[in-house]
Design an enzyme around this catalytic site. Sequence first.
Site, PDB file in Angstrom:
ATOM      1  N   SER A 194       8.089  -1.843  -8.184  1.00 24.16           N
ATOM      2  CA  SER A 194       6.780  -1.205  -8.022  1.00 24.16           C
ATOM      3  C   SER A 194       6.813   0.168  -8.686  1.00 24.16           C
ATOM      4  O   SER A 194       7.762   0.924  -8.487  1.00 24.16           O
ATOM      5  CB  SER A 194       6.447  -1.042  -6.538  1.00 24.16           C
ATOM      6  OG  SER A 194       5.189  -0.421  -6.405  1.00 24.16           O
ATOM      7  N   LYS A 204       4.888  -4.227 -10.894  1.00 24.29           N
ATOM      8  CA  LYS A 204       3.675  -3.857 -10.147  1.00 24.29           C
ATOM      9  C   LYS A 204       3.349  -2.411 -10.475  1.00 24.29           C
ATOM     10  O   LYS A 204       4.216  -1.539 -10.376  1.00 24.29           O
ATOM     11  CB  LYS A 204       3.940  -4.018  -8.652  1.00 24.29           C
ATOM     12  CG  LYS A 204       2.923  -3.353  -7.733  1.00 24.29           C
ATOM     13  CD  LYS A 204       3.058  -3.886  -6.318  1.00 24.29           C
ATOM     14  CE  LYS A 204       3.016  -2.761  -5.305  1.00 24.29           C
ATOM     15  NZ  LYS A 204       3.051  -3.299  -3.925  1.00 24.29           N
ATOM     16  N   LYS A 240       0.489   0.807  -9.823  1.00 23.59           N
ATOM     17  CA  LYS A 240      -0.575   1.291  -8.957  1.00 23.59           C
ATOM     18  C   LYS A 240      -1.807   1.598  -9.789  1.00 23.59           C
ATOM     19  O   LYS A 240      -1.685   2.096 -10.920  1.00 23.59           O
ATOM     20  CB  LYS A 240      -0.126   2.586  -8.265  1.00 23.59           C
ATOM     21  CG  LYS A 240       1.050   2.377  -7.346  1.00 23.59           C
ATOM     22  CD  LYS A 240       0.625   1.550  -6.170  1.00 23.59           C
ATOM     23  CE  LYS A 240       1.801   1.275  -5.278  1.00 23.59           C
ATOM     24  NZ  LYS A 240       1.358   0.555  -4.074  1.00 23.59           N
ATOM     25  N   ASP A 282      -1.713  -2.831  -7.817  1.00 22.98           N
ATOM     26  CA  ASP A 282      -1.948  -2.570  -6.401  1.00 22.98           C
ATOM     27  C   ASP A 282      -2.902  -1.382  -6.298  1.00 22.98           C
ATOM     28  O   ASP A 282      -2.592  -0.293  -6.765  1.00 22.98           O
ATOM     29  CB  ASP A 282      -0.616  -2.247  -5.696  1.00 22.98           C
ATOM     30  CG  ASP A 282      -0.792  -2.082  -4.192  1.00 22.98           C
ATOM     31  OD1 ASP A 282       0.219  -1.909  -3.509  1.00 22.98           O
ATOM     32  OD2 ASP A 282      -1.946  -2.157  -3.709  1.00 22.98           O
ATOM     33  N   GLU A 322      -3.738  -6.426  -5.895  1.00 21.14           N
ATOM     34  CA  GLU A 322      -3.381  -6.267  -4.484  1.00 21.14           C
ATOM     35  C   GLU A 322      -4.327  -5.276  -3.808  1.00 21.14           C
ATOM     36  O   GLU A 322      -4.542  -4.168  -4.299  1.00 21.14           O
ATOM     37  CB  GLU A 322      -1.939  -5.775  -4.369  1.00 21.14           C
ATOM     38  CG  GLU A 322      -1.382  -5.673  -2.979  1.00 21.14           C
ATOM     39  CD  GLU A 322       0.059  -5.170  -2.963  1.00 21.14           C
ATOM     40  OE1 GLU A 322       0.701  -5.111  -4.032  1.00 21.14           O
ATOM     41  OE2 GLU A 322       0.534  -4.816  -1.872  1.00 21.14           O
ATOM     42  N   ASP A 366      -2.581  -7.009   1.464  1.00 22.79           N
ATOM     43  CA  ASP A 366      -1.441  -6.273   2.024  1.00 22.79           C
ATOM     44  C   ASP A 366      -1.939  -5.621   3.316  1.00 22.79           C
ATOM     45  O   ASP A 366      -1.823  -6.205   4.392  1.00 22.79           O
ATOM     46  CB  ASP A 366      -0.955  -5.249   0.983  1.00 22.79           C
ATOM     47  CG  ASP A 366       0.110  -4.268   1.483  1.00 22.79           C
ATOM     48  OD1 ASP A 366       0.612  -3.476   0.675  1.00 22.79           O
ATOM     49  OD2 ASP A 366       0.425  -4.293   2.689  1.00 22.79           O
ATOM     50  N   LYS A 398       4.924  -7.755   4.678  1.00 24.58           N
ATOM     51  CA  LYS A 398       5.800  -6.613   4.935  1.00 24.58           C
ATOM     52  C   LYS A 398       6.190  -6.697   6.410  1.00 24.58           C
ATOM     53  O   LYS A 398       5.317  -6.696   7.292  1.00 24.58           O
ATOM     54  CB  LYS A 398       5.107  -5.283   4.675  1.00 24.58           C
ATOM     55  CG  LYS A 398       4.805  -5.021   3.211  1.00 24.58           C
ATOM     56  CD  LYS A 398       4.125  -3.669   3.019  1.00 24.58           C
ATOM     57  CE  LYS A 398       3.866  -3.390   1.559  1.00 24.58           C
ATOM     58  NZ  LYS A 398       3.133  -2.110   1.376  1.00 24.58           N
ATOM     59  N   GLY A 406       7.271  -3.947  -0.226  1.00 26.97           N
ATOM     60  CA  GLY A 406       8.228  -2.896   0.130  1.00 26.97           C
ATOM     61  C   GLY A 406       7.500  -1.652   0.603  1.00 26.97           C
ATOM     62  O   GLY A 406       6.305  -1.491   0.377  1.00 26.97           O
TER      63      GLY A 406
HETATM   64  O1  LIG Z   1       9.107  -0.346  -1.782  1.00 33.12           O
HETATM   65  C1  LIG Z   1       8.611  -0.607  -2.898  1.00 33.12           C
HETATM   66  O2  LIG Z   1       9.238  -0.674  -3.931  1.00 33.12           O
HETATM   67  C2  LIG Z   1       7.112  -0.797  -2.956  1.00 33.12           C
HETATM   68  C3  LIG Z   1       6.439   0.477  -2.623  1.00 33.12           C
HETATM   69  C4  LIG Z   1       4.960   0.265  -2.659  1.00 33.12           C
HETATM   70  O3  LIG Z   1       4.434  -0.297  -3.596  1.00 33.12           O
HETATM   71  C5  LIG Z   1       4.177   0.721  -1.548  1.00 33.12           C
HETATM   72  C6  LIG Z   1       4.775   1.385  -0.530  1.00 33.12           C
HETATM   73  C7  LIG Z   1       4.003   1.950   0.529  1.00 33.12           C
HETATM   74  C8  LIG Z   1       2.671   1.870   0.493  1.00 33.12           C
HETATM   75  C9  LIG Z   1       2.048   1.590  -0.767  1.00 33.12           C
HETATM   76  O4  LIG Z   1       2.069   2.744  -1.533  1.00 33.12           O
HETATM   77  C10 LIG Z   1       2.721   0.514  -1.592  1.00 33.12           C
HETATM   78  C11 LIG Z   1       2.175  -0.840  -1.220  1.00 33.12           C
HETATM   79  O5  LIG Z   1       1.042  -0.869  -0.717  1.00 33.12           O
HETATM   80  O6  LIG Z   1       2.789  -1.896  -1.458  1.00 33.12           O
HETATM   81 MG   LIG Z   2       0.361  -2.752  -1.356  1.00 32.60          MG
END
Ligand SMILES: O=C(O)CCC(=O)C1=CC=C[C@@H](O)[C@@H]1C(=O)O
Ligand SMILES: [Mg+2]
Length: 380
Positions: free
Chosen positions: A135, A161, A163, A189, A214, A239, A263, A291
């Site tokens: 990510s 992934k 953002k 995402d 996402e 999510d 998650k 994650g």
């Molecule tokens: O742990 C990772 O590598 C993924 C982190 C990540 O994408 C996220 C972590 C916490 C909240 C969000 O920002 C985002 C998610 O929504 O998946």
């Molecule tokens: Mg997410």
Amino acid sequence: MKIERVELQEILMPLKSPFVTSFGRQEKKVITIVRLHSEGKVGIAESVALAFPFYNEETNGTLWNIMEEFLIPILLENEISHPDDVSSLFSHIRRNNMAKAVLESAVWDLYSRINNQSLSRALGGSYKEIDVGVSIGIERSIEQLLTVVGHFINEGYKKIKVKIKPGWDVEPIKAIREKYGYDVPLMADANSAYTLQDIDLLKELDQYKLIMIEQPLAHDDIIDHAKLQAQLSTSICLDESIHSLEDARKAIELGSCKIINIKVGRVGGLTAAKQIHDYCASKNIPVWCGGMLEAGVGRAHNIAIASLHNFSIPGDTSASNRYWNEDIVVPEVTTIRPGVIEVPKGDGIGFELNEQVIRKYLTREVSFGAKSKLGEEEAV
Ligand SMILES: O=C(O)CCC(=O)C1=CC=C[C@@H](O)[C@@H]1C(=O)O
Ligand SMILES: [Mg+2]
């Protein structure tokens, strides 16, 4: 199994580089490590609640309060025959899923260690190794984003992934496709940054053949997501909207999504994660393991759940070195081949705590139950 002692440790770990999403910027990660003692074994887990209530309603502070005031007494007072008992014991307490999950996951690890089996096996996992994705947060510029994406493509990650948020969406996705082509398994995402008023912009993303988008809309919505999914060719993945098996059932019934990001912390633990996994499998809805910028203990729990058969899309289960200069587990989480992590065969999560690193970043600790080695005053 009778839990004899519960130990909580809070650490503040510096991220290798800031992680920016549509709701904020993180430079450090507060983590609570749970240790449960029983029958000479220690079960461990890691909280995923952030320092601020921007992903969900929980924070590391609310997590400590709910654990100390309500959940830990329940754990210490009850005989546990199987980890599935824990979500039932906690069921009269509303929400607070991340607080429930960190204790319940530690019970799963403890149960697996006592029974000399891997956590993956205890959960019914089938994969011996898992494909993993990565990510990427919102970068300072398109050029910087392309450099970071190129780095992780070269490292062999099986899903990229990125953002997105209003003002940082079509342009970065288009730039990635133009530079790296359409074979890269790419997803976005949005962390709830859009509304149905943005439908034309979200439809514009269809041309870039994302694996999924996402959580484009509100964190607590499944109605508008259903309306949006009916107009998008890109699959919607939920999510933040999915907190329980019931949420998953309703979202699937409404057509709000075609994929679910599971998650463990968001859904209240491994039992719920397994139930959602099984239900989605019965409805031909693929799932993947999201994650929360975990350190190695949380990463290890994610690897175990991601070994179940319907986790058919690479998760955000990157190696330790994605976020950390040093991790709180030994060995650290590493790939065995580019983009592939081996599912540990050892008892429990298959990793042990690195006490030296934990001490280095420790901010507070407390224990409950039988005499503690942590040296803290006993909680009554
Ligand atoms: O742990 C990772 O590598 C993924 C982190 C990540 O994408 C996220 C972590 C916490 C909240 C969000 O920002 C985002 C998610 O929504 O998946
Ligand atoms: Mg997410």
